[in-house]
Design a protein around this motif. Structure first.
Motif, PDB file in Angstrom:
ATOM      1  N   ASN A   1      39.438  56.689  34.750  1.00  0.00           N
ATOM      2  CA  ASN A   1      38.957  56.574  36.201  1.00  0.00           C
ATOM      3  C   ASN A   1      40.971  56.582  36.992  1.00  0.00           C
TER       4      ASN A   1
ATOM      5  N   GLU B   1      36.862  43.765  45.855  1.00  0.00           N
ATOM      6  CA  GLU B   1      37.247  44.646  44.781  1.00  0.00           C
ATOM      7  C   GLU B   1      36.685  45.757  43.700  1.00  0.00           C
ATOM      8  N   LEU B   2      36.038  45.135  43.170  1.00  0.00           N
ATOM      9  CA  LEU B   2      33.959  46.031  43.577  1.00  0.00           C
ATOM     10  C   LEU B   2      34.212  47.032  43.452  1.00  0.00           C
TER      11      LEU B   2
ATOM     12  N   PHE C   1      38.348  42.714  38.331  1.00  0.00           N
ATOM     13  CA  PHE C   1      37.263  43.695  37.985  1.00  0.00           C
ATOM     14  C   PHE C   1      38.568  44.878  38.107  1.00  0.00           C
ATOM     15  N   GLU C   2      39.774  44.671  38.203  1.00  0.00           N
ATOM     16  CA  GLU C   2      40.895  45.520  37.484  1.00  0.00           C
ATOM     17  C   GLU C   2      41.235  46.095  36.511  1.00  0.00           C
ATOM     18  N   GLU C   3      41.232  45.446  35.710  1.00  0.00           N
ATOM     19  CA  GLU C   3      41.220  46.723  34.127  1.00  0.00           C
ATOM     20  C   GLU C   3      39.999  46.746  33.519  1.00  0.00           C
TER      21      GLU C   3
ATOM     22  N   SER D   1      35.753  54.669  40.211  1.00  0.00           N
ATOM     23  CA  SER D   1      34.878  54.840  38.789  1.00  0.00           C
ATOM     24  C   SER D   1      34.297  57.169  38.629  1.00  0.00           C
TER      25      SER D   1
ATOM     26  N   LYS E   1      37.193  49.294  42.864  1.00  0.00           N
ATOM     27  CA  LYS E   1      37.037  50.233  41.512  1.00  0.00           C
ATOM     28  C   LYS E   1      35.737  51.406  41.325  1.00  0.00           C
TER      29      LYS E   1
END
Length: 345
Positions: free
Chosen positions: A345, A224-225, A132-134, A232, A228
């Motif tokens: 973001n 992790e999501l 999910f990082e990028e 966002s 993120k």
């Protein structure tokens, strides 16, 4: 037999069946979506072999396992013949160790070509730390009844990348979210389904997702999501109350009244005793419009509180009296343009 890292292992899963050789209980808790379970050991057998390994050592545990598996090897080959008319298989266990290697040996002896997952199912779960990082995630927000799910569906029809988390969770995200929905998956398997959907998308192109809480019903987003999403950008839908009332009546009006009543009672403390009593009376008389109005009083107040926390991330507000999903989707694309929001973001 060959070994592959997780992303390479998954890349051909549509062409070659994935076989999970863990116990039925492990499989039920969570598995790679689309995998077939051909367990080397039953739940009880796995537990017993584990005890032998711990107290008497590896050699005795291996012998015990061979005694169990030996008589059923032909049946396992029969199972795989029913699953796969071809000769290529992808196999995994928990860590990519003895269970998957043993089954691969059996199937290769029977003429199959086997690929093992390096690190096993554990490595698959580890994808969450990086996947999910990028990503360029854009959240679709709005008050209850705004039709956010329908807007996502229209965005997808228009060629945009979308993820419907509520569909994967079998839950619409509120106290009424389970009404008319199938049973939710386990938390672990829900997260696997989420991973699977994101892996299908182009990470360099924007992805629209509904603005959700950390949990959807009883299942939780991968941490992790969720982190993120908390950073966002948000597109805020502002739909007139009447349109939202009508959508709720349409979406929930044909469901069992007792089920709806039990959902109302779930929010009794927050909705207030008098409002709950009135809502249940309206429900009994079939006045679903009044029920929806009372419920939106509670949900709108709650949403305004949440909105205050994310107001700095709102990049666009789209207002509409009727709230037609297709029109809203077109407006979103027009406002966003065709540029990927890198760095937004």
């Amino acid at each position: 037999m060959q070994h592959q890292a997780v992303k390479d292992f998954l890349s051909n899963s549509d062409e070659h069946p994935i076989i999970d050789v863990r116990s039925p209980a492990e499989f039920e808790k969570g598995h790679i979506p689309g995998a077939h379970n051909i367990p080397l050991f039953s739940n009880d057998e796995r537990a017993q072999i584990g005890k032998t390994y711990k107290h008497q050592g590896k050699d005795l545990a291996v012998k015990e396992g061979l005694k169990i598996v030996g008589p059923r090897m032909a049946a396992m080959v029969d199972q795989i013949e029913n699953i796969n008319p071809g000769k290529d298989l992808r196999i995994y266990c928990w860590r990519g160790g003895m269970r998957s290697s043993s089954v691969a040996w059996l199937f290769e002896t029977s003429g199959y070509r086997c690929t093992l997952l390096e690190g096993g199912y554990k490595s698959y779960r580890g994808l969450m730390s990086s996947i999910f990082e990028e990503l360029d995630i854009i959240l679709i927000g709005g008050e209850t009844g705004s039709g956010k799910t329908e807007v996502l569906q229209e965005l997808k029809k228009l060629g945009e990348q979308t993820i419907d988390l509520e569909d994967l969770a079998n839950h619409k995200g509120s106290a009424f979210g389970s009404v008319g929905m199938p049973e939710q998956p386990s938390n672990e398997h829900f997260q696997n389904l989420v991973i699977e959907e994101f892996l299908k998308l182009d990470p360099k192109t924007r992805i629209f997702v509904e603005d959700e809480s950390a949990n959807i019903g009883k299942v939780f987003l991968p941490e992790e999501l969720w982190l993120k999403m908390k950073g966002s950008p948000v597109i805020q839908l502002s739909i007139d109350l009447e349109a939202r009332v009508n959508r709720l009546v349409k979406d929930y009006g044909n469901n069992d009244k007792e089920e709806l009543k039990s959902c109302i009672l779930k929010i009794e403390r927050k909705l207030g005793g008098q409002n709950v009593k009135a809502a249940i009376e309206h429900l009994g008389s079939g006045d679903l419009v009044s029920v929806a109005r009372l419920l939106l009083y509670y949900y709108d107040k709650s949403y305004r509180f949440q909105l205050e926390r994310k107001k700095s991330r709102i990049i666009s507000r789209i207002e509409s009296e009727e709230g037609h999903p297709k029109t809203l989707a077109v407006n979103i694309i027009n406002k966003m343009g065709s540029e990927v929001l890198h760095g937004s973001n």
